[in-house]
Design an enzyme around this catalytic site. Structure first.
Site, PDB file in Angstrom:
ATOM      1  N   CYS A 138     -20.889  23.892 -37.854  1.00 53.09           N
ATOM      2  CA  CYS A 138     -21.683  24.413 -38.978  1.00 53.09           C
ATOM      3  C   CYS A 138     -22.906  25.167 -38.481  1.00 53.09           C
ATOM      4  O   CYS A 138     -23.885  24.555 -38.019  1.00 53.09           O
ATOM      5  CB  CYS A 138     -22.112  23.258 -39.885  1.00 53.09           C
ATOM      6  SG  CYS A 138     -23.178  23.786 -41.230  1.00 53.09           S
ATOM      7  N   CYS A 141     -26.152  24.548 -40.534  1.00 48.50           N
ATOM      8  CA  CYS A 141     -26.758  23.223 -40.295  1.00 48.50           C
ATOM      9  C   CYS A 141     -27.470  23.184 -38.953  1.00 48.50           C
ATOM     10  O   CYS A 141     -28.547  22.615 -38.833  1.00 48.50           O
ATOM     11  CB  CYS A 141     -25.697  22.124 -40.285  1.00 48.50           C
ATOM     12  SG  CYS A 141     -24.421  22.257 -41.520  1.00 48.50           S
ATOM     13  N   ASP A 142     -26.864  23.772 -37.928  1.00 52.16           N
ATOM     14  CA  ASP A 142     -27.336  23.544 -36.555  1.00 52.16           C
ATOM     15  C   ASP A 142     -27.900  24.768 -35.854  1.00 52.16           C
ATOM     16  O   ASP A 142     -28.451  24.645 -34.761  1.00 52.16           O
ATOM     17  CB  ASP A 142     -26.174  22.988 -35.698  1.00 52.16           C
ATOM     18  CG  ASP A 142     -25.657  21.672 -36.255  1.00 52.16           C
ATOM     19  OD1 ASP A 142     -26.462  20.928 -36.830  1.00 52.16           O
ATOM     20  OD2 ASP A 142     -24.445  21.394 -36.119  1.00 52.16           O
TER      21      ASP A 142
END
Ligand code: NAP
Length: 310
Positions: A138, A141-142
């Site tokens: 992701c 997200c990261d």
């Protein structure tokens, strides 16, 4: 509105992505007593998409978070009940459907499965070990953890390219590793990635192992044409090698194809009467938010007809 089980629900919807939320909107607006069960965030995969450019009505694009919020607000407007839980099993009880979750059991007359897909694992040594320590599925997200670093992205489809393009905001250099010499992704993403100054490509190459100490340090890559194996230094490995349907909990209750996608007819009805499937978990040609929305509406309308006839 919180769930109350005094008598069977007219409709239970499993999954709160665009298909589930649209099914919920249609079913509750048709005055059916409706429960939606979602294990994570409303919006599903949309919530981790930075910018959605191909959903009509938003000429400048819309963030996944914003579209999720708007759809959730609209879906709940007509009294749909919701619970946050994960479904573990579905079984038949005469003409009713029993839905088991970790936290309880619910009965309904019609069921709509909208559980979508999840990222396929690459299945190489180091993948599980370094998950969350350099291995990610992701970018939204990261991505911010990889500021000014060198990373690799594995895959050649829409996910790999859109996520790679997003990651260029943070990283210094990015290598897309793809097992062929032609990309599967939509042309517009191909053009953007091929012309991006921070992106380079490693063609005809497969990742055989992810290595590191506390965090990822390198990937072992094999050239499938020459057979040459070498180690590529990297601080992160983002893996986008396709999707698998989240249908394991059905344990074969409805007909599925060899990959686990649910087979339906044009009404989105499965091989079991009164059980419908909508969105990415269904076997179909195009998996997009717009087609999921269409599926959700079709499934809810067909469920309404099924309940009227039954
Ligand atoms: P996908 O289209 O199935 O692409 C998977 C990619 O990973 C392919 O390039 C495939 O290579 C490669 N791959 C598969 N297994 C591999 C392995 N074991 N080792 C190395 N490479 C491997 O999956 P996706 O990109 O996640 O997209 C899924 C669906 O979502 C598609 O329908 C896509 O259009 C949609 N989507 C749309 C958007 C958008 O419109 N903005 C964004 C994301 C996703 P080959 O090409 O050689 O098979």
């Amino acid at each position: 509105m919180e769930a109350r089980q005094e008598k069977p629900y007219d409709v239970i919807i499993i999954g709160g992505g665009p298909a589930g939320m649209t099914a919920g909107l249609y079913a509750s607006r048709a005055k059916l007593r409706t429960l939606l069960i979602e294990s994570g965030l409303f919006g599903g995969q949309m919530t981790t998409t930075e910018l959605i450019e191909n959903f009509p009505g938003f000429p400048q694009g819309v963030s996944g978070e914003e579209l999720s919020r708007l759809m959730e607000e609209q879906a709940k407007r007509f009294g749909m009940e919701t619970i946050s839980d994960e479904v573990t099993e579905v079984s038949l009880e005469r003409d009713l459907k029993r839905v088991k979750t970790y936290g309880g059991e619910y009965l309904c007359r019609a069921l709509i499965i909208c559980t979508g897909t999840e990222y396929r694992r690459l299945g190489v040594p180091g993948e599980e070990e370094f998950r969350g320590r350099g291995v990610s599925y992701c970018a939204t997200c990261d991505g911010a953890f990889f500021k000014d670093s060198r990373i690799v992205v594995v895959g050649g489809g829409d996910s790999a390219l859109t996520e790679a393009l997003f990651l260029t905001k943070f990283v210094k250099e990015l290598t897309i590793i793809h097992r062929r010499d032609a990309l599967r992704a939509t042309k517009i993403y191909q053009e953007r990635a091929l012309n991006h100054p921070k992106i380079r490509f490693l063609w005809n190459s497969v990742v055989q192992e992810i290595k590191g100490d506390n965090v990822v340090r390198s990937v072992v890559v094999k050239d499938v044409k020459s057979g040459e194996v070498r180690e590529v230094e990297t601080e992160g490995a983002f893996l986008f090698v396709g999707l698998v349907p989240r249908t394991q909990f059905l344990k074969g209750l409805v007909l599925q194809d060899e990959s686990g996608y649910i087979i339906t007819d044009e009404k989105c009805e499965t091989s079991v009467k009164g059980i419908f499937a909508a969105g990415d978990c269904r076997k179909k040609l195009l998996r997009q938010i717009s087609t999921s929305v269409g599926d959700g509406a079709t499934a809810a309308f067909a469920a309404e007809k099924y309940l009227e006839e039954g």
